[in-house]
Structure formats: structure tokens, C-alpha cells
Design an enzyme around this catalytic site. Structure first.
Site, short mmCIF file in Angstrom:
data_model
loop_
_atom_site.label_atom_id
_atom_site.label_comp_id
_atom_site.label_asym_id
_atom_site.label_seq_id
_atom_site.Cartn_x
_atom_site.Cartn_y
_atom_site.Cartn_z
N ASN A 197 1.88 -1.88 5.30
CA ASN A 197 1.06 -0.69 5.55
C ASN A 197 -0.33 -0.82 4.93
O ASN A 197 -1.27 -0.17 5.39
CB ASN A 197 1.82 0.52 4.98
CG ASN A 197 0.91 1.70 4.73
OD1 ASN A 197 0.60 2.46 5.64
ND2 ASN A 197 0.44 1.86 3.49
N GLY A 209 0.84 -1.20 0.00
CA GLY A 209 0.00 0.00 0.00
C GLY A 209 0.87 1.24 0.00
O GLY A 209 0.52 2.26 0.62
N TYR A 224 -12.12 -4.37 12.04
CA TYR A 224 -10.89 -3.61 11.80
C TYR A 224 -10.01 -3.61 13.06
O TYR A 224 -8.81 -3.87 13.00
CB TYR A 224 -11.27 -2.17 11.40
CG TYR A 224 -10.10 -1.26 11.16
CD1 TYR A 224 -9.33 -1.36 10.00
CD2 TYR A 224 -9.75 -0.27 12.10
CE1 TYR A 224 -8.25 -0.51 9.78
CE2 TYR A 224 -8.69 0.58 11.88
CZ TYR A 224 -7.94 0.46 10.72
OH TYR A 224 -6.87 1.31 10.51
N GLU A 263 8.33 -3.31 19.62
CA GLU A 263 7.81 -2.06 20.20
C GLU A 263 6.66 -1.49 19.36
O GLU A 263 6.59 -1.73 18.16
CB GLU A 263 8.96 -1.03 20.28
CG GLU A 263 8.67 0.20 21.08
CD GLU A 263 8.15 -0.13 22.48
OE1 GLU A 263 6.94 0.00 22.68
OE2 GLU A 263 8.96 -0.52 23.34
N SER A 302 1.49 3.31 -2.29
CA SER A 302 1.20 4.27 -3.36
C SER A 302 0.42 5.50 -2.94
O SER A 302 0.46 6.53 -3.62
CB SER A 302 0.41 3.55 -4.46
OG SER A 302 -0.79 3.01 -3.92
N SER A 324 -3.14 0.40 14.67
CA SER A 324 -3.99 1.59 14.77
C SER A 324 -4.37 1.82 16.22
O SER A 324 -4.49 0.87 17.00
CB SER A 324 -5.26 1.38 13.95
OG SER A 324 -6.22 2.36 14.28
N GLY A 374 15.72 8.47 -4.16
CA GLY A 374 15.72 7.00 -4.14
C GLY A 374 15.41 6.42 -5.51
O GLY A 374 15.32 7.14 -6.50
#
Ligand code: NAP
Length: 248
Positions: free
Chosen positions: A91, A13, A156, A238, A15, A143, A56
Site C-alpha cells: 500500500n 505504509g 505516478y 482482478e 501506519s 490508482s 488483532g
């Protein structure tokens, strides 16, 4: 800015939204970034340009992270084509909000597949080359909702809470080979995911944030880049919260 010269990174993800900011952040440090996306090719191409402008290299790669074979192939081909994989950021994520009483089985399955099960497929594939290299950094996006719950987001939240247990366990499995696994837990961030929220919900959420504003994708990306870099060489298992104080 962190140093990623000579490093190869795969960002799922990568993009749009937070993923785009992560891709650009890694690119700024000199990384070669594989920018994964699901459907929006033009957003992925635009992100690749931004990564290159930042210093990059970038390659867009379309695949559905819910597909185990596609995840394995993406990792294996990255290693073959670019000589290694040093950073994996899972992600990609979706939220299909619904009260439990109305939650459809297919919506539950899809969120589990994309948000949680994909981490198993990707990290399993990445662990092998990273262990062989005796080094690597995995960063998964959880999240605030996975940590504190939210009405209408049972599925979720469960996927995001699951990612925390998964990543901490993985950190213990891989630590002896110098492969680290950490999480970043964003709060309420200004991306496409949050843009369509009704005004009253948005207002209520803002009221719960001590810093009194939404976070930016770049603010989340900073924490991800720290965990992906050697600057965090002694940090594993962590969770770094980037939530404006919403949960302390
Ligand atoms: P976003 O703006 O909706 O972007 C989602 C990205 O994931 C896009 O690049 C999309 O690609 C990709 N994607 C979606 N489904 C995919 C699939 N099946 N396979 C591969 N790629 C897929 O999301 P965001 O707001 O930046 O969120 C990024 C992460 O942060 C997510 O894990 C989310 O749960 C987490 N998070 C976000 C917030 C927030 O407030 N925004 C808060 C806490 C946590 P396409 O464009 O090609 O579909």
C-alpha cells in the site's frame, strides 16, 4: 467483517491513511499485522494500538520499501517470528506531482522505487513462503490515475499502471499454488495525500465523481480485506475499483 484468525499480514505504509484502515480491518478479523512505516513512528504506534483494540495483534516495523534488502528481510523475519505470511498488502505509495517538462530524474526514480519496484521485491520474497504454504493473498494498491491518466502525474500514473501489469502477471505465475494476487484501485480518497490539494483542483475532481464525494480510507480497506480473505478465494488477477463511479 472477514475472518483472519491465525493469519499473518504485512501491510506496507500501514501506519497512516488507507494503510491504517487496512491494518485495522485485518486486525478486526483477528490477524497479526506487521505495520510498516517509513518515518512517522508515533503514527505507527497509534495504528498498532487501534489494531489491538480491534482484536488483532500488531507490530510496527520501520523500513524503506525502496530498499530491496529491507523488503526481503521484513518478509523473512516475519515468517521466522510469526510462523508464516498469509497476506501481503503493498500500500505504501508516494506522489510527486510535476508536469513532464519539469519532472526531475530523482523524483521519477523515487516514485518508481517506492510505488512499483518495491512490489517486485516484496512479492518475490513473499511468493516463496506462500507457495510453500499452498496459499496466500497479495493485494497491491493501484490508482484511478494509473487507469485513466492525469496531467501532472505522468510518473505516478506510470508506476500505478505498471502495478496492474505486474500483479496480473504474478497472478498467472502463482495461481497453481493457490496464491492469489489482486489490486484495489482507489479514486479520490480523503487522506493526507489529497488534503493539500488546491481548492479549485478539489472542486473540479468532486465534479467528476458521480457519487459526489471523496471516499474514505475505510471504504478502500473493505475492498482490500475482501481480497485478502477467503471470501475471495476464486478471485485472482482482478482490479476492484473504489472510486465513486469516477471511472467505470
Ligand atoms: P498517505 O496517507 O500519504 O500514507 C502513506 C503511507 O505510506 C504512510 O504510512 C507512510 O509512512 C508510508 N510510506 C511512504 N513512503 C514509504 C516508504 N518509502 N517505505 C515505507 N513506507 C512508506 O497515503 P494514502 O493516501 O493512504 O495512500 C495509500 C496508497 O493508496 C498509496 O499507494 C496511494 O498511491 C494509493 N492511492 C491513494 C489515493 C488517495 O486519494 N489518497 C488514491 C488512489 C490511490 P510514514 O508516515 O512513516 O512516512
Amino acid at each position: 467483517m472477514f475472518d483472519f484468525k491465525g493469519k499473518v499480514a504485512l501491510v506496507t505504509g500501514g501506519s497512516r491513511g488507507i494503510g491504517r484502515a487496512i491494518s485495522v480491518g485485518l486486525g478486526r478479523g483477528g490477524a497479526t499485522v506487521i505495520v510498516n512505516f517509513a518515518g512517522n513512528e508515533s503514527a505507527a504506534q497509534e495504528t498498532c494500538q487501534l489494531v489491538e483494540q480491534a482484536g488483532g495483534k500488531a507490530i510496527a516495523r520501520r523500513f524503506d520499501v525502496a530498499d530491496p534488502a529491507a523488503c526481503t528481510a521484513a518478509v523473512e523475519e516475519t515468517v521466522k517470528e510469526h510462523g508464516g505470511l498469509h497476506v501481503l498488502v503493498h500500500n505504501a505509495g508516494i506522489a510527486i506531482d510535476q508536469l513532464l517538462m519539469r519532472l526531475k530524474d530523482e523524483d521519477l526514480e523515487r516514485q518508481l522505487d517506492v510505488n512499483l519496484k518495491a512490489a517486485f521485491y516484496l512479492c518475490r520474497a513473499a511468493a516463496r513462503p506462500m507457495m510453500k504454504q499452498r496459499g496466500g493473498a497479495i493485494v497491491n494498491l493501484t490508482s484511478v490515475v494509473g487507469e485513466m491518466g492525469n496531467g501532472g502525474q505522468t510518473a505516478y500514473a506510470a508506476t500505478k499502471a505498471g502495478l496492474i501489469g505486474f500483479t496480473k502477471s504474478l497472478a498467472k505465475e502463482l495461481a497453481s499454488r493457490n496464491v492469489r494476487a489482486n489490486l484495489v484501485s482507489p479514486g479520490f480518497i480523503d487522506t493526507d495525500m489529497t488534503r493539500d490539494l488546491p481548492e479549485d483542483v478539489r472542486k473540479a475532481m468532486l465534479g467528476a465523481i458521480p457519487l459526489g464525494r471523496l471516499g474514505s480510507a475505510e471504504e478502500v480497506a473493505s475492498a482490500v480485506c475482501f481480497l485478502a480473505s477467503d471470501a475471495s478465494a476464486y478471485v485472482t488477477g482482478e482490479v476492484i475499483r473504489v472510486n465513486g463511479g469516477m471511472l467505470m
